[in-house]
Design a protein around this motif. Structure first.
Motif, short mmCIF file in Angstrom:
data_model
loop_
_atom_site.label_atom_id
_atom_site.label_comp_id
_atom_site.label_asym_id
_atom_site.label_seq_id
_atom_site.Cartn_x
_atom_site.Cartn_y
_atom_site.Cartn_z
N ILE A 295 36.91 42.18 32.62
CA ILE A 295 36.93 40.98 33.49
C ILE A 295 37.16 41.79 34.75
O ILE A 295 38.07 42.96 34.86
CB ILE A 295 38.34 40.23 33.05
CG1 ILE A 295 38.07 39.33 31.93
CG2 ILE A 295 38.45 39.11 34.36
CD1 ILE A 295 39.10 38.39 31.24
N MET A 296 36.51 41.43 35.89
CA MET A 296 36.43 42.18 37.05
C MET A 296 36.96 41.24 38.15
O MET A 296 36.60 40.09 38.33
CB MET A 296 35.17 42.65 37.61
CG MET A 296 34.52 43.49 36.70
SD MET A 296 32.84 44.01 36.71
CE MET A 296 32.39 45.13 35.56
N VAL A 297 37.97 41.44 38.68
CA VAL A 297 38.56 40.69 40.06
C VAL A 297 38.67 41.45 41.42
O VAL A 297 39.00 42.42 41.40
CB VAL A 297 40.14 40.33 39.54
CG1 VAL A 297 40.41 39.20 40.27
CG2 VAL A 297 40.37 40.02 37.82
N SER A 298 38.01 40.44 42.26
CA SER A 298 37.84 41.01 43.44
C SER A 298 38.27 40.34 44.66
O SER A 298 38.31 38.91 44.07
CB SER A 298 36.55 41.81 43.91
OG SER A 298 35.71 40.63 43.68
N GLY A 299 38.17 40.46 45.94
CA GLY A 299 38.49 39.70 47.04
C GLY A 299 40.11 39.81 47.39
O GLY A 299 40.79 40.24 46.62
N GLY A 300 40.55 39.33 48.56
CA GLY A 300 41.81 39.54 49.08
C GLY A 300 42.97 39.13 48.02
O GLY A 300 43.91 39.97 47.98
N VAL A 301 42.86 38.12 47.46
CA VAL A 301 43.74 37.47 46.36
C VAL A 301 44.11 38.44 45.25
O VAL A 301 45.22 38.47 44.84
CB VAL A 301 43.47 36.03 45.98
CG1 VAL A 301 44.68 35.48 45.24
CG2 VAL A 301 43.31 35.23 47.11
N ALA A 302 43.08 39.24 45.04
CA ALA A 302 43.25 40.33 43.97
C ALA A 302 44.23 41.27 44.19
O ALA A 302 44.65 42.16 43.31
CB ALA A 302 41.99 40.88 43.68
N ALA A 303 44.66 41.08 45.47
CA ALA A 303 45.82 42.24 46.19
C ALA A 303 47.01 41.89 45.31
O ALA A 303 48.04 42.74 45.31
CB ALA A 303 45.81 42.14 47.57
N ASN A 304 47.25 40.70 45.01
CA ASN A 304 48.50 40.11 44.37
C ASN A 304 48.91 40.67 42.95
O ASN A 304 48.08 40.63 42.15
CB ASN A 304 48.39 38.58 44.06
CG ASN A 304 49.62 37.95 44.05
OD1 ASN A 304 50.45 38.01 42.94
ND2 ASN A 304 49.98 37.08 44.98
#
Ligand code: KG4
Ligand code: ZN
Length: 363
Positions: A295-304
């Protein structure tokens, strides 16, 4: 291959230099330079990004960043590929990057005798999607063991769930039907009197709150499709605040005491939990349905960090036997490195975009 990338789709002016090798089978990257000039302070008083201000700042920042890149003794003559984000994003902002890339391209061509660089357009979304390739080292691509993969792009402009069959073949499973999840964080932060961008602010204050205090809705969570909707969640927070107003001092202030501060922290924590429950539920369900190996998570919210914690826990609980590997990008918020990585993949597979601003460019 040495790649120079330019990113100006929103409120970050970014230039990066990346060394790429290994081809589509085993892409490897060495980060040479990652420069970002953030405009957050300029847009913050307006509670969001103002397109013409963004354009003005990009025009000002681009030559400054480029000069910095040159003074760091980087050999621009040896650049093989220049790439620039052409969309999606704010068109006036995108044009500043495209025009600048064209100028650099002409300059380098004039000063180089044997090596002629190429200039290509890149999708910002491909940038987020491929940002997981940028490391750390243990994230090296082991194609066989990573795919099929479920990719989740969560930013201020997008919320998209994808099935990646391999590095170059993917299809959209679902996306938001209204607000993007980052946009929802920004709007809820505003309701709580927190500054822009709201995501990091909500994360910070949520640590002091109880995520079970308020049972906000989880829109579309139990629907069988992979679409999302976040505007109802934002409205639920608005109604909750109408019925349970914060004291004026707690709205703007960040002093960590008092009844209203506690309420604000509880709202932030409960809202964050509701938003993440939906994202996690759908990502895990998709991973099960498509037997994903990662599972790959990206984008600004992935900083959380709470998202990372909760997603890891959901994977542990949801897959008692073989668990998909979780990749949270090391470069979540906008940057030019991710654009450079995507340009390498796209260049090799001959996926090209017109060199003009395409505000609504899809995946
Ligand atoms: O990817 P990005 O930098 O720009 C877009 O492509 O939109 O994402 C920015 C979004 C903003 O909405 C911001 O509030 C959100 O990412 N964000 C966060 C966090 N850091 C940034 N959301 C939740 N938690 C964070 N720590
Ligand atoms: Zn972005």
């Amino acid at each position: 291959m040495r790649i120079l990338a330019i990113e100006t789709s929103c409120d970050e002016t970014a230039i990066a230099l990346l060394k790429a090798s290994g081809g589509l089978r085993n892409p490897k990257f060495k980060i040479l330079k990652n420069l970002i000039a953030s405009q957050i302070k300029i847009h913050a008083p307006f509670g969001g990004v103002v397109p013409n201000l963004a354009k003005r700042e990009h025009l000002k920042n681009l030559p400054v960043l480029f000069k910095k890149l040159k003074t760091k003794n980087q050999k621009l003559k040896t650049i093989n590929l220049i790439c620039v984000t052409v969309g999606p994003g704010l068109e006036p902002a995108l044009w500043t990057g495209i025009n600048f890339a064209q100028e650099i391209y002409s300059d380098i061509r004039l000063t180089t005798s044997n090596l002629q660089p190429k200039l290509i357009g890149v999708s910002h979304l491909d940038g987020h999607l491929y940002s997981f390739l940028l490391g750390p080292k243990s994230y090296k691509l082991k194609a066989k063991s990573l795919f099929p993969s479920i990719a989740l792009i969560i930013s201020g402009g997008h919320t998209i769930l994808l099935l990646m069959e391999n590095l170059t073949h993917y299809k959209k499973l679902g996306e938001t039907r209204d607000d993007a999840v980052g946009e929802c964080f920004d709007k809820v932060a505003r309701l709580l009197g927190l500054p822009y961008p709201g995501g990091p602010e909500i994360e910070k204050i949520a640590e002091k709150g109880n995520s079970k205090a308020i049972n906000f809705p989880r829109p579309m969570m139990n629907q069988k499709n992979y679409d999302f909707s976040f505007s109802g969640l934002k409205t639920a927070v608005l109604y909750y605040l109408r019925d349970n107003p914060l004291e004026t001092s707690a709205r703007g202030g960040s002093a960590s005491g008092g009844k209203s501060y506690k309420l604000k922290a509880d709202i932030a924590a409960s809202f964050q939990k509701a938003a993440f429950d939906v994202l996690i539920n759908k990502a895990v369900r998709a991973a099960k349905e498509f037997k994903a190996k990662s599972i790959m998570v990206s984008g600004g919210v992935a900083a959380n960090k709470t998202l990372k914690k909760e997603l890891s826990r959901a994977i542990k609980e949801g897959f008692p036997k073989s668990k998909p590997e979780l990749f949270i990008t090391k470069f979540p918020t906008d940057n030019a490195l991710m654009v450079a990585a995507a340009s390498y993949i796209n260049f090799l597979r001959k996926k090209n975009y017109k060199l003009e601003a395409q505000g609504n460019l899809g995946l």
